[in-house]
Motif scaffolding. Sequence first.
Motif, PDB file in Angstrom:
ATOM      1  N   CYS A  31       0.812  -1.226   0.000  1.00  0.00           N
ATOM      2  CA  CYS A  31       0.000   0.000   0.000  1.00  0.00           C
ATOM      3  C   CYS A  31       0.843   1.271   0.000  1.00  0.00           C
ATOM      4  O   CYS A  31       0.432   2.281  -0.577  1.00  0.00           O
ATOM      5  CB  CYS A  31      -0.969   0.000   1.176  1.00  0.00           C
ATOM      6  SG  CYS A  31      -0.193  -0.075   2.800  1.00  0.00           S
ATOM      7  N   ALA A  35       0.432   4.205  -2.673  1.00  0.00           N
ATOM      8  CA  ALA A  35       0.162   5.598  -2.311  1.00  0.00           C
ATOM      9  C   ALA A  35       1.230   6.527  -2.876  1.00  0.00           C
ATOM     10  O   ALA A  35       0.922   7.603  -3.410  1.00  0.00           O
ATOM     11  CB  ALA A  35       0.082   5.728  -0.791  1.00  0.00           C
ATOM     12  N   HIS A  83      -1.789   1.152   7.171  1.00  0.00           N
ATOM     13  CA  HIS A  83      -2.207   1.311   5.786  1.00  0.00           C
ATOM     14  C   HIS A  83      -1.923   2.742   5.323  1.00  0.00           C
ATOM     15  O   HIS A  83      -1.796   3.655   6.148  1.00  0.00           O
ATOM     16  CB  HIS A  83      -3.711   1.017   5.674  1.00  0.00           C
ATOM     17  CG  HIS A  83      -4.232   0.932   4.284  1.00  0.00           C
ATOM     18  ND1 HIS A  83      -3.670   0.120   3.321  1.00  0.00           N
ATOM     19  CD2 HIS A  83      -5.279   1.568   3.669  1.00  0.00           C
ATOM     20  CE1 HIS A  83      -4.348   0.243   2.200  1.00  0.00           C
ATOM     21  NE2 HIS A  83      -5.312   1.124   2.377  1.00  0.00           N
ATOM     22  N   TYR A  84      -1.806   2.896   4.017  1.00  0.00           N
ATOM     23  CA  TYR A  84      -1.590   4.220   3.423  1.00  0.00           C
ATOM     24  C   TYR A  84      -2.557   4.422   2.267  1.00  0.00           C
ATOM     25  O   TYR A  84      -2.847   3.490   1.514  1.00  0.00           O
ATOM     26  CB  TYR A  84      -0.155   4.361   2.905  1.00  0.00           C
ATOM     27  CG  TYR A  84       0.892   4.385   3.991  1.00  0.00           C
ATOM     28  CD1 TYR A  84       1.268   5.591   4.595  1.00  0.00           C
ATOM     29  CD2 TYR A  84       1.495   3.205   4.426  1.00  0.00           C
ATOM     30  CE1 TYR A  84       2.235   5.613   5.594  1.00  0.00           C
ATOM     31  CE2 TYR A  84       2.456   3.217   5.428  1.00  0.00           C
ATOM     32  CZ  TYR A  84       2.817   4.431   6.009  1.00  0.00           C
ATOM     33  OH  TYR A  84       3.759   4.446   7.015  1.00  0.00           O
ATOM     34  N   TRP A  85      -3.049   5.655   2.137  1.00  0.00           N
ATOM     35  CA  TRP A  85      -3.884   6.016   1.002  1.00  0.00           C
ATOM     36  C   TRP A  85      -3.570   7.461   0.618  1.00  0.00           C
ATOM     37  O   TRP A  85      -2.723   8.108   1.237  1.00  0.00           O
ATOM     38  CB  TRP A  85      -5.365   5.824   1.330  1.00  0.00           C
ATOM     39  CG  TRP A  85      -5.890   6.645   2.471  1.00  0.00           C
ATOM     40  CD1 TRP A  85      -6.470   7.879   2.417  1.00  0.00           C
ATOM     41  CD2 TRP A  85      -5.896   6.280   3.868  1.00  0.00           C
ATOM     42  NE1 TRP A  85      -6.843   8.301   3.668  1.00  0.00           N
ATOM     43  CE2 TRP A  85      -6.499   7.341   4.579  1.00  0.00           C
ATOM     44  CE3 TRP A  85      -5.448   5.162   4.578  1.00  0.00           C
ATOM     45  CZ2 TRP A  85      -6.675   7.324   5.964  1.00  0.00           C
ATOM     46  CZ3 TRP A  85      -5.617   5.138   5.959  1.00  0.00           C
ATOM     47  CH2 TRP A  85      -6.216   6.203   6.644  1.00  0.00           C
ATOM     48  N   ASP A  94      -7.876   4.919  -2.839  1.00  0.00           N
ATOM     49  CA  ASP A  94      -7.315   3.699  -2.250  1.00  0.00           C
ATOM     50  C   ASP A  94      -7.731   2.472  -3.063  1.00  0.00           C
ATOM     51  O   ASP A  94      -8.757   1.849  -2.773  1.00  0.00           O
ATOM     52  CB  ASP A  94      -7.778   3.559  -0.799  1.00  0.00           C
ATOM     53  CG  ASP A  94      -7.172   2.343  -0.114  1.00  0.00           C
ATOM     54  OD1 ASP A  94      -6.229   1.746  -0.667  1.00  0.00           O
ATOM     55  OD2 ASP A  94      -7.651   1.991   0.981  1.00  0.00           O
ATOM     56  N   ASN A  96      -6.198  -0.348  -3.004  1.00  0.00           N
ATOM     57  CA  ASN A  96      -5.734  -1.563  -2.334  1.00  0.00           C
ATOM     58  C   ASN A  96      -6.821  -2.315  -1.585  1.00  0.00           C
ATOM     59  O   ASN A  96      -6.650  -3.502  -1.278  1.00  0.00           O
ATOM     60  CB  ASN A  96      -4.574  -1.241  -1.397  1.00  0.00           C
ATOM     61  CG  ASN A  96      -3.295  -0.976  -2.141  1.00  0.00           C
ATOM     62  OD1 ASN A  96      -3.232  -0.026  -2.930  1.00  0.00           O
ATOM     63  ND2 ASN A  96      -2.267  -1.773  -1.930  1.00  0.00           N
ATOM     64  N   TYR A 128     -12.212   4.334   7.635  1.00  0.00           N
ATOM     65  CA  TYR A 128     -10.836   4.827   7.684  1.00  0.00           C
ATOM     66  C   TYR A 128     -10.619   5.607   8.977  1.00  0.00           C
ATOM     67  O   TYR A 128     -11.496   6.366   9.405  1.00  0.00           O
ATOM     68  CB  TYR A 128     -10.538   5.747   6.489  1.00  0.00           C
ATOM     69  CG  TYR A 128     -10.384   5.016   5.185  1.00  0.00           C
ATOM     70  CD1 TYR A 128      -9.129   4.616   4.717  1.00  0.00           C
ATOM     71  CD2 TYR A 128     -11.500   4.709   4.405  1.00  0.00           C
ATOM     72  CE1 TYR A 128      -8.995   3.938   3.522  1.00  0.00           C
ATOM     73  CE2 TYR A 128     -11.376   4.022   3.211  1.00  0.00           C
ATOM     74  CZ  TYR A 128     -10.118   3.644   2.774  1.00  0.00           C
ATOM     75  OH  TYR A 128      -9.981   2.963   1.585  1.00  0.00           O
TER      76      TYR A 128
END
Length: 207
Positions: A31, A35, A83-85, A94, A96, A128
């Motif tokens: 992720c 991102a 997690h990353y977005w 996002d 993923n 989120y």
Amino acid sequence: MRIGRVKVEDLYATIDWCLRKDFPLDFDSRCLYTAYAIHSVLKNEGIPSIIVGGDALAFTVSVDGSQASVEGFAGAKQGEPSHYWVETSNLLLDPNVSYLPERSRIKRVPMPMVAWERKQPLSQSLQYREQIRHDENVEFRFTEDIAARMDSFVKICIKRFKSKAGKKRLSGFIISSPESIKQHASNGNKWALSALRFQKMQSVPTI
């Protein structure tokens, strides 16, 4: 759906293709690469965005419809984001989330990629919780080998996105608002149909 001149479907098709090519065994757990690449492609197109880190959960359902749960990226140790977005002025990006079924012990129905309109309230089937919002011009510090691989991955993504020869065909589907979930459900999408039923529950699991 577009962000300025960028068609979200083309952006996601590019990232998905590059992830599967560069990380065939674990593309679903990359992720931060995703991102960083999205942020870089948008920056190259003159579109401001930021990378956000935190937890994310999404509704999942088995193919036979008998088992449903909320799964995702949460509970990382030592305060690091799970997690990353990416966020622009109007969208939460996002792709993923769609990879969550990859490591599930139960066969799940295909899940959506997310390009959520930030003015719309998040669905209960999509959760989120941010921990950190990076500056628009953030420069991550990686070990030398990771930095080299990240740089290579981003360059491949930018090149393919700009290429007229490389076909950009998105195999999955995108949700952008509560209305888009209803629209997918009206078209018979199994995830969307189950997500609408999930949202009607009096109590649902949360982050």
